[in-house]
Design a protein around this motif. Structure first.
Motif, PDB file in Angstrom:
ATOM      1  N   CYS A 639       0.847  -1.186   0.000  1.00  0.00           N
ATOM      2  CA  CYS A 639       0.000   0.000   0.000  1.00  0.00           C
ATOM      3  C   CYS A 639       0.884   1.238   0.000  1.00  0.00           C
ATOM      4  N   ASN A 640       0.272   2.400   0.033  1.00  0.00           N
ATOM      5  CA  ASN A 640       0.995   3.639   0.282  1.00  0.00           C
ATOM      6  C   ASN A 640       0.861   3.977   1.766  1.00  0.00           C
ATOM      7  N   ASN A 673      -2.110   4.013   7.013  1.00  0.00           N
ATOM      8  CA  ASN A 673      -2.279   3.285   5.754  1.00  0.00           C
ATOM      9  C   ASN A 673      -3.082   4.165   4.801  1.00  0.00           C
ATOM     10  N   GLY A 675      -3.719   3.369   1.587  1.00  0.00           N
ATOM     11  CA  GLY A 675      -4.326   2.581   0.529  1.00  0.00           C
ATOM     12  C   GLY A 675      -3.506   2.581  -0.739  1.00  0.00           C
ATOM     13  N   ASN A 677      -2.643   0.498  -4.633  1.00  0.00           N
ATOM     14  CA  ASN A 677      -2.243  -0.847  -5.034  1.00  0.00           C
ATOM     15  C   ASN A 677      -3.345  -1.871  -4.762  1.00  0.00           C
ATOM     16  N   VAL A 679      -5.500  -1.780  -2.360  1.00  0.00           N
ATOM     17  CA  VAL A 679      -5.853  -1.854  -0.943  1.00  0.00           C
ATOM     18  C   VAL A 679      -6.857  -0.746  -0.628  1.00  0.00           C
ATOM     19  N   VAL A 681      -8.929   1.215   2.306  1.00  0.00           N
ATOM     20  CA  VAL A 681      -8.744   1.484   3.730  1.00  0.00           C
ATOM     21  C   VAL A 681     -10.092   1.600   4.422  1.00  0.00           C
TER      22      VAL A 681
END
Length: 817
Positions: A639-640, A673, A675, A677, A679, A681
């Motif tokens: 994730c970022n 997090n 999110g 990729n 993902v 949140v």
């Protein structure tokens, strides 16, 4: 390779063709006095960049000969006096006198880690910590990483008392690069269940870079660097040594080390042997925690030359650790620890009291070995210094997890690493200092000798050219640079024969062979940069700012893992589609030092793209996902992320009470997090896993130079360590749980005992950690999650951290001129 040879040979040819006096000898001499004009015999004068130094004679006079030409930081120190540093331009025979003062002002340490040359901490824009030998000597721990886990910005993920891995500002594993005297330590850093392969007794001091250090060291230094610096050579004309022993009450730890070193006419030698062993540790809830005992034996030696052309040093070392493997299994009714005795594991008997109170390791244990050879060279060539550093490490890590076949290793990882670091340090040109170089490693890891396969065999090659600069403009220091990294990675296909109770690696043509891993190849690349400013307003006040981009290639576990990891009791799944991590970190710092108070504040913001983390998987019924019976399933995700926070410290040392120090520090990291990729949140996963709680330490300490006849450099301290509750955790699929806060009480007292001439005969220190015997679980302890029966009515789930621990250290110095 051709380019590398040109890079090495060209400066040497330049030296002899353009600068015939490249190897001409220079010297530095002078006198060391105090502020009243009295000479100071015994003062130590060091030049870290060329690894040489001397001791002032009975008249306070010193001389260091055979020096290369150039500007170098000179460090002068003497017990009971404030350390002083000065940059000296060595050209010919230079005379430089020094004055040391008896003052409460904290001494300005110098650092080499993350810098092109030795730099005073207050002039470095990077957030750097210097942990001195006094700090290591005047505290107790069971391993070298635990020894620094209390300093601001540094914590550790642990699995019992002898298994710790460093975390810097919430990031660890392959994001923190651990060095031994500047050389990469390579020993399966991706794993949870073993520590750093270094003899803690052989470490003289530690330097920590907090933030991306990819510029100097490449991939794996995205979060920072921990440089473990061993015992330095003695001054020329001296033989020094030390014999030390320690005992710790909680797990009956016994530790012994002996060192002897000499230096004559520029040739030095050093040898050290160490041993420590411990029983299972104990805490107020669990009693003694089964399978946390260990037995470690270490040895190292070094020799080398310091001459007018520079220096050449060789170091060899051995680390050998036998470590039990805790799994937390218990009897459901009594909560007593149990042990595995058969391969099919249908019945586990309760561990006997004798087994909990012995130095003998259980049948199920791990054996970690690391052998290291380093060749470190610094040659006076042309208009600068040519540094050539090469190393070889062999890491062997075995987990013996077959109770009916105790000599068969389940996990058997054999890692060979070849490192190289070639750089040229130009002397100042118009006030500019430049360094250019290339470094990296070749690494291969063979896993086929084992019976458990969580990762495949692999090899990788790293190369990274870089250039850094530094410029002083009056009160302003500017530094920065650029780098480009390339990692070529390949893992092999692996086939396993599972027809017998104990699996083994076989060829693809063996009937019934199952393919556990496929061939995989990829090249990861990334550019990094750094730019920093330091403004010295006065001798008291400095302000710093730095921005840096970091790079990290995914490790073998994150890419390719697919199997049961015996030491963690989890089934781990990787992802070959992962991208490399990139970080962008901004740092801002302030340092203020006066006669009465010292203040240090540092804040940071770190944005990471493609951040890789580990999460537990649940099945469709909301229960733990199980691929192999008895093992929870975890899978890496990406994730970022954003991490931000900082550290602050306040040391009050009121004059004229120069002996009194009231030191306070606080560290905080928030990790979000963001999110990306794929993902999404939500409330349960908006925080990143494995983030340390907000924590602070307050210590009241008295330092007494000569409290009584026969005593010298005495101290007494009391410390309160406060850890807030950590409720910002990764809750998805029960990956993490909140952790309550706690407060620990620590204390210590110690002194040198002297003879009639005032020379130290020995040093004794007595220390106490967690004196109130508080039952607590650290958020960074993996043992917190070792729980087989989560419905236990007492509410004490998992394993608790160590209870009260009282230790004593005895150190006997040897010093012969």
């Amino acid at each position: 390779m051709r380019a590398l040879l040109v890079f090495v040979i060209f400066p040497c040819l330049l030296a002899f063709t353009c600068c015939p006096d490249a190897f001409a000898a220079n010297s530095l001499s002078g006198t060391v006095k105090d502020s009243k004009g009295q000479t100071l015999p015994g003062a130590v004068i060091e030049i870290p960049d060329v690894k040489t130094g001397t001791v002032a004679d009975s008249t306070g006079h010193y001389v260091i000969t055979g020096l290369p030409k150039g500007k170098f930081v000179v460090v002068v120190s003497l017990i009971s006096y404030s350390k002083t540093t000065m940059t000296v331009n060595i050209t010919g025979d230079v005379v430089q006198n020094f004055v040391l003062s008896e003052t409460a002002i904290e001494s300005k340490e110098v650092v080499i880690t993350g810098q092109s040359k030795t730099t005073e901490i207050n002039r470095s824009p990077l957030p750097v910590l210097a942990i001195t030998s006094d700090y290591l000597q005047n505290n107790i721990s069971s391993n070298i990483i635990d020894a620094i886990a209390k300093v601001p910005g540094v914590t550790a993920v642990t699995t019992g008392p002898n298994i710790s891995k460093p975390f810097i500002r919430g990031l660890g594993y392959n994001r923190v690069l651990t060095l031994y005297d500047g050389m990469r330590l390579e020993g399966q850093q991706w794993g949870d269940e073993h520590g750093i392969e270094v003899d803690e007794y052989g470490i003289d001091r530690i330097e920590v870079v907090k933030g991306p250090a990819s510029l100097i060291y490449g991939s794996d230094a995205l979060a920072g660097v921990v440089n473990l610096i061993p015992t330095p050579p003695p001054p020329d004309g001296h033989i020094v040594g030390n014999f030390s022993q320690e005992y710790q009450s909680n797990n009956n730890l016994l530790g012994t080390t002996a060192m002897l070193s000499g230096n004559q006419n520029g040739f030095f030698w050093l040898g050290r042997v160490s041993h420590k062993q411990a029983m299972d540790y104990q805490d107020p809830i669990d009693g003694r925690v089964y399978a946390t005992n260990f037995n470690e034996t270490d040895a190292n030696g070094s020799f080398g030359w310091n001459k007018k052309w520079g220096y050449s040093h060789v170091t060899v070392s051995m680390f050998n650790d036998l470590q039990a493997i805790p799994d937390g299994s218990r009897d459901s009714a009594t909560r007593q620890f149990t042990k595995q005795i058969t391969e099919i594991d249908t019945f586990r008997p309760v561990v006997t009291n004798h087994e909990l109170n012995t130095y003998q390791l259980p049948v199920l244990h791990q054996h970690v070995q690391l052998y290291r050879v380093m060749w470190d060279n610094n040659i006076n060539v042309g208009n600068g210094l040519l540094a050539l550093d090469f190393g070889f490490e062999r890491s062997i890590r075995q987990e013996f997890d077959h109770p009916e076949s105790p000599d068969v290793a389940g996990l058997d990882l054999q890692l060979n690493t070849y490192t190289y670091d070639v750089k040229y340090l130009f002397h100042s040109i118009g006030g500019w200092d430049f360094t250019a170089g290339v470094n990296g490693m070749y690494q291969n890891n063979d896993v086929t000798a084992g019976t458990d396969f969580v990762i495949p065999s692999y090899n990788q090659f790293d190369i990274g050219p870089f250039a850094v600069f530094k410029k002083n403009i009056g009160k302003l220091d500017i530094s920065g640079g650029v780098r480009y990294d390339s990692r070529t990675f390949h893992n092999d296909a692996l086939y396993v024969d599972t027809s017998s109770p104990i699996s083994q690696a076989v060829g693809s043509n063996v009937p019934g062979a199952e393919q556990a891993f496929s061939n995989y190849s990829h090249t990861f690349t990334g550019a990094t940069y750094s730019l920093g400013l330091t403004y010295i307003f006065s001798k008291k006040l400095a302000v710093k700012a730095n921005i840096a981009r970091g790079f990290r290639a995914p490790n073998i576990a994150e890419i390719s893992s697919n199997g049961v990891h015996p030491g963690t009791d989890i089934y781990q799944i990787g992802n070959p589609d992962f991208k490399p991590e990139f970080s962008l970190q901004e740092d801002l710092g302030l340092e203020f030092t006066s006669r009465h108070v010292s203040i240090n504040v540092s804040v940071f913001n770190n944005s990471i793209s493609n951040y890789i983390f580990n999460e537990k998987l649940l099945n469709t019924k909301g229960l733990d996902s199980v691929i192999v019976t008895g093992n929870e399933t975890f899978k890496f995700a990406q994730c970022n992320a954003r991490l931000f926070g900082g550290e602050g410290s306040l040391d009050i040392h009121p004059h004229p009470l120069d002996w009194l120090h009231f030191e306070n520090s606080i560290s905080m990291v928030y990790a979000v997090n963001e999110g990306g990729n794929g993902v999404k949140v939500n409330d349960s996963d908006r925080y990143l896993p494995q983030i340390p709680a907000v924590h602070g330490i307050s210590e009241l300490r008295g330092n007494f130079k000569h409290p009584f006849k026969g005593l010298m450099n005495s101290y007494a301290k009391i410390q309160v360590a406060m850890y807030a509750a950590q409720n910002r955790v990764y809750l998805t699929d029960n990956t993490e749980t909140p952790t309550p806060g706690y407060v620990l009480l620590n204390a210590g007292i110690g002194s040198d005992f002297t003879n009639r001439k005032g020379k130290s005969m020995f040093n004794i220190g007595i220390f106490g950690n967690n004196l109130a015997n508080v039952a607590f679980q650290d958020n960074m302890s993996r043992l917190k999650y070792f729980e087989e029966y989560p419905t236990d009515p007492r509410g004490h789930l998992g394993i608790y951290n160590m209870g009260r621990n009282v230790g004593i250290k005895l150190s006997v110095p040897i010093n012969v001129k």
